[in-house]
Design an enzyme around this catalytic site. Structure first.
Site, PDB file in Angstrom:
ATOM      1  N   ARG A 135       0.825  -1.235   0.000  1.00 53.61           N
ATOM      2  CA  ARG A 135       0.000   0.000   0.000  1.00 53.61           C
ATOM      3  C   ARG A 135       0.848   1.269   0.000  1.00 53.61           C
ATOM      4  NH1 ARG A 135      -2.913  -3.286   3.550  1.00 53.61           N
ATOM      5  NH2 ARG A 135      -4.755  -4.151   2.531  1.00 53.61           N
ATOM      6  N   LYS A 157       3.400  11.669 -10.873  1.00 55.43           N
ATOM      7  CA  LYS A 157       2.486  10.884 -11.712  1.00 55.43           C
ATOM      8  C   LYS A 157       3.175   9.576 -12.052  1.00 55.43           C
ATOM      9  CE  LYS A 157      -0.361  14.254 -14.147  1.00 55.43           C
ATOM     10  NZ  LYS A 157      -0.715  14.789 -15.491  1.00 55.43           N
ATOM     11  N   GLU A 199      10.287  18.560 -24.355  1.00 56.43           N
ATOM     12  CA  GLU A 199       9.654  18.869 -23.061  1.00 56.43           C
ATOM     13  C   GLU A 199      10.342  20.061 -22.376  1.00 56.43           C
ATOM     14  OE1 GLU A 199       6.833  17.348 -22.035  1.00 56.43           O
ATOM     15  OE2 GLU A 199       6.894  15.199 -22.536  1.00 56.43           O
ATOM     16  N   LYS A 240       8.430  23.014 -13.427  1.00 57.00           N
ATOM     17  CA  LYS A 240       7.470  21.939 -13.174  1.00 57.00           C
ATOM     18  C   LYS A 240       7.077  21.902 -11.708  1.00 57.00           C
ATOM     19  CE  LYS A 240       5.856  17.365 -13.852  1.00 57.00           C
ATOM     20  NZ  LYS A 240       5.840  16.148 -14.622  1.00 57.00           N
ATOM     21  N   GLU A 250      -3.751  17.793 -10.396  1.00 63.42           N
ATOM     22  CA  GLU A 250      -4.310  18.230 -11.686  1.00 63.42           C
ATOM     23  C   GLU A 250      -5.808  18.516 -11.612  1.00 63.42           C
ATOM     24  OE1 GLU A 250      -2.465  16.457 -15.224  1.00 63.42           O
ATOM     25  OE2 GLU A 250      -4.345  16.773 -16.265  1.00 63.42           O
ATOM     26  N   ARG A 254      -2.265  22.322 -13.473  1.00 56.64           N
ATOM     27  CA  ARG A 254      -1.281  21.310 -13.874  1.00 56.64           C
ATOM     28  C   ARG A 254      -1.554  20.818 -15.293  1.00 56.64           C
ATOM     29  NH1 ARG A 254       1.491  16.348 -10.471  1.00 56.64           N
ATOM     30  NH2 ARG A 254       2.646  15.531 -12.246  1.00 56.64           N
ATOM     31  N   ASN A 258       0.300  19.546 -20.046  1.00 54.71           N
ATOM     32  CA  ASN A 258      -0.075  18.626 -21.118  1.00 54.71           C
ATOM     33  C   ASN A 258      -0.082  19.302 -22.482  1.00 54.71           C
ATOM     34  OD1 ASN A 258      -0.467  16.555 -19.261  1.00 54.71           O
ATOM     35  ND2 ASN A 258      -2.571  17.192 -18.857  1.00 54.71           N
ATOM     36  N   HIS A 261      -0.023  17.254 -25.630  1.00 53.56           N
ATOM     37  CA  HIS A 261      -0.202  15.847 -25.267  1.00 53.56           C
ATOM     38  C   HIS A 261      -1.503  15.230 -25.779  1.00 53.56           C
ATOM     39  CE1 HIS A 261       3.296  16.641 -22.855  1.00 53.56           C
ATOM     40  NE2 HIS A 261       3.299  15.434 -22.338  1.00 53.56           N
ATOM     41  N   HIS A 265      -0.503  12.025 -27.496  1.00 57.60           N
ATOM     42  CA  HIS A 265      -0.920  10.703 -27.012  1.00 57.60           C
ATOM     43  C   HIS A 265      -1.706   9.950 -28.081  1.00 57.60           C
ATOM     44  CE1 HIS A 265      -0.492  11.447 -22.367  1.00 57.60           C
ATOM     45  NE2 HIS A 265       0.656  11.361 -22.995  1.00 57.60           N
ATOM     46  N   HIS A 280       7.683   9.251 -27.215  1.00 58.81           N
ATOM     47  CA  HIS A 280       6.786  10.192 -26.535  1.00 58.81           C
ATOM     48  C   HIS A 280       7.114  11.659 -26.857  1.00 58.81           C
ATOM     49  CE1 HIS A 280       4.153  11.790 -23.422  1.00 58.81           C
ATOM     50  NE2 HIS A 280       5.172  12.514 -22.996  1.00 58.81           N
TER      51      HIS A 280
HETATM   52  P1  NAD Z   1      12.356   5.753 -22.130  1.00 56.42           P
HETATM   53  O1  NAD Z   1      12.282   5.530 -20.701  1.00 56.42           O
HETATM   54  O2  NAD Z   1      11.744   4.737 -23.039  1.00 56.42           O
HETATM   55  O3  NAD Z   1      13.890   5.958 -22.547  1.00 56.42           O
HETATM   56  C1  NAD Z   1      14.207   6.174 -23.899  1.00 56.42           C
HETATM   57  C2  NAD Z   1      15.292   5.199 -24.394  1.00 56.42           C
HETATM   58  O4  NAD Z   1      16.549   5.644 -23.928  1.00 56.42           O
HETATM   59  C3  NAD Z   1      15.141   3.767 -23.897  1.00 56.42           C
HETATM   60  O5  NAD Z   1      15.542   2.905 -24.937  1.00 56.42           O
HETATM   61  C4  NAD Z   1      16.146   3.691 -22.753  1.00 56.42           C
HETATM   62  O6  NAD Z   1      16.606   2.390 -22.541  1.00 56.42           O
HETATM   63  C5  NAD Z   1      17.237   4.579 -23.253  1.00 56.42           C
HETATM   64  N1  NAD Z   1      18.052   5.227 -22.240  1.00 56.42           N
HETATM   65  C6  NAD Z   1      17.614   5.820 -21.114  1.00 56.42           C
HETATM   66  N2  NAD Z   1      18.609   6.458 -20.492  1.00 56.42           N
HETATM   67  C7  NAD Z   1      19.726   6.238 -21.224  1.00 56.42           C
HETATM   68  C8  NAD Z   1      21.071   6.653 -21.102  1.00 56.42           C
HETATM   69  N3  NAD Z   1      21.466   7.475 -20.113  1.00 56.42           N
HETATM   70  N4  NAD Z   1      21.959   6.208 -22.018  1.00 56.42           N
HETATM   71  C9  NAD Z   1      21.550   5.410 -23.059  1.00 56.42           C
HETATM   72  N5  NAD Z   1      20.274   5.030 -23.247  1.00 56.42           N
HETATM   73  C10 NAD Z   1      19.375   5.433 -22.337  1.00 56.42           C
HETATM   74  O7  NAD Z   1      11.687   7.136 -22.576  1.00 56.42           O
HETATM   75  P2  NAD Z   1      11.575   8.579 -21.924  1.00 56.42           P
HETATM   76  O8  NAD Z   1      11.483   9.492 -23.078  1.00 56.42           O
HETATM   77  O9  NAD Z   1      12.570   8.802 -20.882  1.00 56.42           O
HETATM   78  O10 NAD Z   1      10.159   8.524 -21.182  1.00 56.42           O
HETATM   79  C11 NAD Z   1       8.968   8.395 -21.906  1.00 56.42           C
HETATM   80  C12 NAD Z   1       7.874   7.956 -20.956  1.00 56.42           C
HETATM   81  O11 NAD Z   1       7.714   8.947 -19.934  1.00 56.42           O
HETATM   82  C13 NAD Z   1       6.526   7.789 -21.624  1.00 56.42           C
HETATM   83  O12 NAD Z   1       5.949   6.592 -21.210  1.00 56.42           O
HETATM   84  C14 NAD Z   1       5.718   8.967 -21.090  1.00 56.42           C
HETATM   85  O13 NAD Z   1       4.349   8.683 -21.035  1.00 56.42           O
HETATM   86  C15 NAD Z   1       6.315   9.147 -19.734  1.00 56.42           C
HETATM   87  N6  NAD Z   1       6.134  10.484 -19.144  1.00 56.42           N
HETATM   88  C16 NAD Z   1       5.661  10.551 -17.879  1.00 56.42           C
HETATM   89  C17 NAD Z   1       5.501  11.788 -17.270  1.00 56.42           C
HETATM   90  C18 NAD Z   1       5.067  11.864 -15.839  1.00 56.42           C
HETATM   91  O14 NAD Z   1       4.802  12.970 -15.358  1.00 56.42           O
HETATM   92  N7  NAD Z   1       5.033  10.768 -15.121  1.00 56.42           N
HETATM   93  C19 NAD Z   1       5.824  12.959 -17.969  1.00 56.42           C
HETATM   94  C20 NAD Z   1       6.311  12.852 -19.275  1.00 56.42           C
HETATM   95  C21 NAD Z   1       6.467  11.596 -19.860  1.00 56.42           C
HETATM   96  N1  GLY Z   2       3.743  15.621 -17.637  1.00 57.90           N
HETATM   97  C1  GLY Z   2       2.476  16.085 -17.154  1.00 57.90           C
HETATM   98  C2  GLY Z   2       2.421  16.181 -15.653  1.00 57.90           C
HETATM   99  O1  GLY Z   2       3.306  15.780 -14.952  1.00 57.90           O
HETATM  100  O2  GLY Z   2       1.432  16.637 -15.141  1.00 57.90           O
END
Ligand code: NAD
Ligand code: GLY
Length: 382
Positions: A135, A157, A199, A240, A250, A254, A258, A261, A265, A280
């Site tokens: 939990r 998030k 971003e 942020k 949100e 917040r 997006n 997005h 998305h 993404h």
């Molecule tokens: P990712 O985690 O898929 O990483 C991108 C690629 O880079 C992967 O192949 C990974 O293995 C590689 N990689 C990562 N770090 C590396 C490094 N230092 N050296 C070499 N390779 C490396 O993608 P991302 O762009 O980091 O994240 C995208 C995700 O984040 C999506 O699912 C999106 O929905 C989510 N997201 C979440 C929020 C939130 O607020 N929680 C905000 C924005 C995006």
């Molecule tokens: N990336 C959108 C949020 O964190 O709210």
């Protein structure tokens, strides 16, 4: 859920910046700088855990997991490491089950920690596992992509994707510490660096025209590394954090984060989350450009501002048009259908972040689907 207060366990080194996220009992620090990973052990140990369950992916693990494990073990922490396949497909029910079982198997108790070592995929998944195991256990984000350092590791998030759409299963669960080592970005593929940069630029487009202008002048140095990269990460985290502190869950502002997005998305869904076609940040780049063009078509924004957005994103090497999606993106109806599966839909109306200019974005909650369809049809022909 158990949460520690602010950590600030060590004084910042000369090259480090600490951004504090003042969320009361859920407050935490974001440490930004080159070499932060080497110092992870003392900082994480200061949170008082005995066990750290590290979750990483098969690209990042071989590069950085050992440094993290050694640094933690030197402080007397027990560690375990789960290495998952890289890519968006890992934000799945199956990987969530595997992660939860690995965390439980590592004997992580309420006072212990999950440590997410990776990009947004690992951060979202491991954070969600931390939110639900027992939990709620505490977790630390060690973001390794530009995107995760400036966005996904901050704000709490967490979640996974459903076959119905992105991030539809998840929880708000703030990390207890974020360690953003900008040197780790030296190994990031150029395409992922550009995707993360989308971003960064987003914060300027939302409400800070001066930051956007600074990005236009400095983007090459941000990508190459050095002080501008660190500054971009720290300024993005500050931007942020300010929004998250105003509206943690949100209910209002917040949603500005997006920007791009709703379109982005939908494109990720249509391309089946296939990173060979679209990642993404690329979806967000196309989405932000479309949001500005849509704002122009609604008579809200000057065409010159939309042109400036597109010029900058294109200069960086990001896709900006629907026609830039490899393999195409279907019809206007396909895109609209994908948008209505997104969380940003209320009572049949779509929520968009629109703009009156660069740095002048706002939330529009009552956009008629027919208006969007007509705009998309026009864009598909352009
Ligand atoms: P990712 O985690 O898929 O990483 C991108 C690629 O880079 C992967 O192949 C990974 O293995 C590689 N990689 C990562 N770090 C590396 C490094 N230092 N050296 C070499 N390779 C490396 O993608 P991302 O762009 O980091 O994240 C995208 C995700 O984040 C999506 O699912 C999106 O929905 C989510 N997201 C979440 C929020 C939130 O607020 N929680 C905000 C924005 C995006
Ligand atoms: N990336 C959108 C949020 O964190 O709210």
């Amino acid at each position: 859920m158990t949460h520690a207060g602010p950590v600030a366990a060590r004084r910042p080194e000369a090259s480090e910046t600490i951004v504090h996220v003042p969320l009361g009992e859920r407050a935490y620090d974001i440490v930004v700088g080159r070499g932060v990973l080497q110092e992870a052990g003392p900082r994480i140990a200061a949170l008082g855990a005995r066990t750290a369950a590290i979750v990483t992916d098969a690209h990042v693990g071989p590069l950085y997991a050992e440094t993290l494990e050694r640094s933690l073990q030197a402080e007397g922490l027990r560690t375990s490491t789960l290495t998952l396949p890289p890519g968006e497909a890992t934000k799945s029910y199956a990987s969530l089950a595997e992660t939860c079982d690995a965390v439980i198997g590592a004997k992580v108790e309420r006072g212990d920690l999950v440590v997410a070592l990776g990009g947004g995929v690992i951060g979202d998944l491991a954070g969600f596992a931390a939110a639900v195991v027992r939990r709620g256990v505490r977790f630390v984000q060690v973001p390794t992509t530009l995107l995760s350092q400036v966005d996904s590791s901050v704000g709490g998030k967490t979640g996974i994707n459903s076959p119905h759409g992105k991030n539809l299963v998840g929880a708000f669960h703030q990390p207890n510490l974020v360690l953003a080592d900008t040197a780790l970005l030296d190994t990031l593929p150029a395409r992922e660096m550009r995707a993360g940069y989308a971003e960064v630029a987003k914060y300027g487009l939302i409400d800070d025209e001066r930051f956007f202008a600074w990005c236009e002048a400095n983007w090459r140095r941000i990508v190459a590394g050095g002080p501008e990269r660190d500054e971009a990460v720290a300024r993005s985290c500050r931007a942020k954090a300010a929004v998250v502190v105003r509206d943690e869950r949100e209910d209002g502002d917040r949603a500005l984060l997006n920007l791009g997005h709703t379109f982005g998305h939908a494109l990720e869904r249509i391309t089946a989350y296939d990173s060979a076609r679209l990642v993404h940040g690329e979806g967000v780049a196309i989405g932000m450009n479309l949001a500005f063009r849509f704002s122009v078509s609604l008579g809200l924004c000057a065409a010159a501002d939309a042109g400036r957005v597109e010029r900058h994103l294109s200069e960086v090497g990001l896709p900006t048009r629907l026609s830039d999606v490899p393999g195409g993106c279907g019809t206007a109806d396909d895109l609209l259908e994908a948008m209505t599966q997104d969380k940003k839909v209320k009572a049949g109306a779509l929520t968009f972040i629109l703009a009156r200019g660069i740095g002048r974005s706002f939330i529009a909650r009552t956009i008629e689907p027919g208006t969007v369809r007509a705009f998309l049809a026009e864009q598909l022909q352009a």
